[in-house]
Scaffold this motif. Structure first.
Motif, PDB file in Angstrom:
ATOM      1  N   VAL A 196       0.844  -1.206   0.000  1.00 29.04           N
ATOM      2  CA  VAL A 196       0.000   0.000   0.000  1.00 29.04           C
ATOM      3  C   VAL A 196       0.869   1.241   0.000  1.00 29.04           C
ATOM      4  N   LEU A 197       1.857   1.286   0.872  1.00 29.53           N
ATOM      5  CA  LEU A 197       2.757   2.447   0.931  1.00 29.53           C
ATOM      6  C   LEU A 197       3.584   2.578  -0.348  1.00 29.53           C
ATOM      7  N   TYR A 198       3.965   1.439  -0.897  1.00 27.51           N
ATOM      8  CA  TYR A 198       4.764   1.493  -2.128  1.00 27.51           C
ATOM      9  C   TYR A 198       3.963   2.118  -3.263  1.00 27.51           C
ATOM     10  N   PRO A 208      -0.790   7.762  -9.419  1.00 25.36           N
ATOM     11  CA  PRO A 208      -2.172   7.372  -9.130  1.00 25.36           C
ATOM     12  C   PRO A 208      -3.092   7.449 -10.351  1.00 25.36           C
ATOM     13  N   GLU A 209      -2.619   8.071 -11.414  1.00 24.03           N
ATOM     14  CA  GLU A 209      -3.463   8.190 -12.595  1.00 24.03           C
ATOM     15  C   GLU A 209      -3.439   6.941 -13.462  1.00 24.03           C
ATOM     16  N   LEU A 210      -2.507   6.037 -13.162  1.00 25.25           N
ATOM     17  CA  LEU A 210      -2.483   4.784 -13.893  1.00 25.25           C
ATOM     18  C   LEU A 210      -3.687   3.957 -13.493  1.00 25.25           C
ATOM     19  N   ARG A 211      -4.505   3.571 -14.412  1.00 24.88           N
ATOM     20  CA  ARG A 211      -5.765   2.915 -14.094  1.00 24.88           C
ATOM     21  C   ARG A 211      -5.905   1.612 -14.898  1.00 24.88           C
ATOM     22  N   GLN A 262      -7.866   5.953  -5.799  1.00 24.17           N
ATOM     23  CA  GLN A 262      -8.893   6.482  -6.692  1.00 24.17           C
ATOM     24  C   GLN A 262      -9.497   5.306  -7.456  1.00 24.17           C
ATOM     25  N   PRO A 263     -10.769   5.405  -7.796  1.00 25.30           N
ATOM     26  CA  PRO A 263     -11.396   4.274  -8.481  1.00 25.30           C
ATOM     27  C   PRO A 263     -10.597   3.819  -9.702  1.00 25.30           C
ATOM     28  N   TRP A 264     -10.431   2.527  -9.800  1.00 25.41           N
ATOM     29  CA  TRP A 264      -9.818   1.803 -10.907  1.00 25.41           C
ATOM     30  C   TRP A 264      -8.297   1.925 -10.957  1.00 25.41           C
ATOM     31  N   ASN A 265      -7.655   2.691 -10.049  1.00 26.03           N
ATOM     32  CA  ASN A 265      -6.178   2.697 -10.110  1.00 26.03           C
ATOM     33  C   ASN A 265      -5.646   1.463  -9.388  1.00 26.03           C
ATOM     34  N   HIS A 266      -4.319   1.318  -9.436  1.00 25.24           N
ATOM     35  CA  HIS A 266      -3.719   0.078  -8.919  1.00 25.24           C
ATOM     36  C   HIS A 266      -3.923  -0.056  -7.404  1.00 25.24           C
TER      37      HIS A 266
END
Length: 567
Positions: free
Chosen positions: A29-31, A38-41, A225-229
């Motif tokens: 989670v921290l990594y 965060p924009e990678l979805r 954020q929804p759908w990100n990793h």
């Protein structure tokens, strides 16, 4: 017994590994939060639907297993866990069902996830709070109305979440974050109760790890954020925690079918080792107790043999009488005393050993003693009890009564001493005393008739003098009473000696003491009333005492009275 350092170290290391296992999801989670954009979805509805479908199947299976375990055990803890699994499955199902609507109404798609997790966390907390309560009756466990009510509550929650998704304030941050924070708070509260109440079962270990994973999952959902990793990872972490908790439930069902009594192999081995240790200690104490009992039995047998020997060899007669006056045991001395055989005495009424004239009174006294059996004497040398022999002769006796349990019966024990010889000896002593008194009176009369004062004179080894005896004529001879002479000793005697005659008197006494001879001397006395008179002392029969003193017996006589008697 204190634990070995290696055992303490092993337990600490085990707790460390358990904590590491619980906090393990925090690392990815921290990594992702700090090192990935965060924009990678990954927007894939089908993958999400498949994942939710698998989760729902797992939820249904775990719910059924928990319900079966609850029906068998009736534990309140299992009931609330079952309610939590059912509620999560029902509410979470709409999170997968509304996946195609994610592009049209995102909140309708998202809010069912935190709502289901919040409901599960609440039920897990209630399960722990109700743990150890009374078992639910069997008729209430399978009551379909109760479970239908719970399904209705879950459907009501679904409707409420849908209304919330279409409300105007759904975009407020507290709507979703409040649910996630509430879930975290409930999980941490439950975890605190587990630590505080010191639950040790393997289910509680799974419980604790699952609660930590649920909390980390909620944190990940808040950061993602929804759908990100990170969002996908949060799903995986929660699914892992749910699987861990489900595994604990499954293991409980396969072992004891009870959540309160479930054990894993390690704890079972530890409990067995601890039980074996306690059993070893109990066996050692039991062996010690058996040795003590054996010694007590041996001592009791020795005491019984000694009692039997004393009973048979007692110089007093012993008769054991049960309630009603029947004789149940006698010793040989009692049989000889009453001129019976032991066999004939046993079974006989004790009143047969008493003269007929005294039997009625004895029956009353015996009944009173049976009512209040206390140790007490009967009769004495001065007032003996009359006893009857088989030949009709009567003998005096002194009796002492006591009480004991003989062969399971409360009996009276009678110790009897024949006073025939003692009374004869007492009569003989009284006759001797009477004769001695008469001889004493005779000697007193002889002493009083003797001329002069008869007395005894003692010289101690240290050179001091004493007059142990003086006749009553001391008042006439020396104008001193015999009590004064015996009390004051030689001081009063020498006070009557004329001063010039005192040294020769003492010289004669000392020379006689050296040779242990009789002695005599003429001397003068100075009397307060009659003045100076010539006296003579004649002492005979010197006796050497045990302490080295010499004792003479003799008399003092006034020489003028002697001349008068001669004339």
């Amino acid at each position: 017994m204190s634990e070995l350092p290696s055992l303490i170290l092993a337990r600490l290391f085990r707790h460390f590994l358990e904590a590491l296992c619980g906090l393990l999801p925090l690392a990815p989670v921290l990594y992702l939060y700090f090192f990935q954009d965060p924009e990678l979805r990954l927007v894939n509805h089908s993958l999400h639907e498949v994942a939710i479908f698998v989760a729902l199947l797992e939820g249904l299976l775990i719910s059924y297993i928990s319900w079966s375990c609850y029906v068998r055990s009736g534990e309140v803890l299992v009931k609330w866990m079952t309610l939590g699994f059912i509620g999560f499955t029902v509410v979470y199902s709409l999170h997968g069902l509304f996946t195609p609507l994610a592009d049209h109404n995102l909140w309708l798609f998202l809010l069912y996830g935190p709502a289901s997790r919040l409901l599960l966390s609440f039920c897990l907390l209630m399960a722990l709070l109700k743990s150890g309560g009374e078992v639910v009756p069997l008729e209430d466990r399978e009551n379909p109305r109760y479970w239908m009510v719970w399904f209705a509550i879950c459907l009501g929650i679904n409707i409420f979440v849908a209304l919330l998704a279409y409300s105007d304030f759904v975009n407020q941050p507290w709507v979703r974050l409040g649910q996630e924070l509430g879930s975290i708070a409930l999980c941490l509260t439950t975890l605190t109760l587990i630590v505080w109440r010191r639950f040790r079962s393997p289910l509680m270990l799974n419980y604790s790890v699952a609660l930590v994973w649920f909390s980390i999952s909620a944190i990940a959902f808040m950061l993602a954020q929804p759908w990100n990793h990170l969002w996908w990872l949060a799903h995986g972490i929660f699914a892992g925690g749910f699987s861990i908790l489900g595994y604990g439930s499954l293991r409980s069902y396969l072992t004891t079918q009870s959540f309160d009594r479930v054990f894993d192999e390690n704890e079972l081995y530890e409990d067995m080792a601890e039980t074996n240790g306690r059993l070893t200690q109990i066996m050692e104490r039991l062996s010690h107790t058996n040795q003590q009992l054996a010694l007590q039995v041996q001592a009791s047998e020795i005491a019984r043999q000694q009692f039997a020997s004393l009973f048979s060899a007692s110089p007093d007669g012993i008769i054991v009488v049960e309630e009603g006056g029947r004789i149940v045991s006698v010793n040989p001395r009692a049989a000889d005393m009453f001129a019976y055989s032991e066999e004939k005495l046993v079974g006989l009424s004790v009143e047969h050993l008493i003269p007929p004239a005294l039997r009625e009174a004895h029956i009353q006294k015996r009944k009173l003693y049976e009512y209040s059996p206390v140790t007490r004497p009967m009769g004495s040398v001065d007032a003996p009890i009359q006893c009857l022999r088989s030949d009709g002769t009567i003998f005096p006796a002194c009796i002492r009564l006591s009480s004991l349990v003989f062969e399971g019966r409360q009996c009276a024990v009678t110790f009897i001493r024949d006073l025939t010889q003692e009374l004869a000896a007492e009569a003989k002593h009284r006759e001797e005393d009477r004769q001695e008194i008469e001889r004493g009176h005779f000697l007193e009369r002889v002493v009083d008739l003797a001329p002069g004062m008869v007395f005894q004179f003692r010289r101690h080894a240290d050179g001091s003098y004493e007059i142990p005896f003086a006749s009553h004529k001391s008042l006439q001879i020396l104008e001193l009473s015999d009590e004064e002479l015996m009390r004051e000793g030689s001081r009063l005697l020498f006070s009557r000696v004329y001063p010039a005659d005192l040294p020769p008197l003492i010289t004669v006494i000392e020379q006689a003491a050296v040779n242990a001879n009789a002695w005599r001397i003429s001397w003068r006395v100075a009397l307060p009333e009659r003045g100076v008179l010539p006296y003579s002392i004649q002492m005979e029969s010197p006796q050497l005492q045990a302490d080295g003193a010499l004792l003479w017996t003799g008399f003092i006589r006034c020489m003028q009275e002697r001349k008068t008697d001669t004339k």
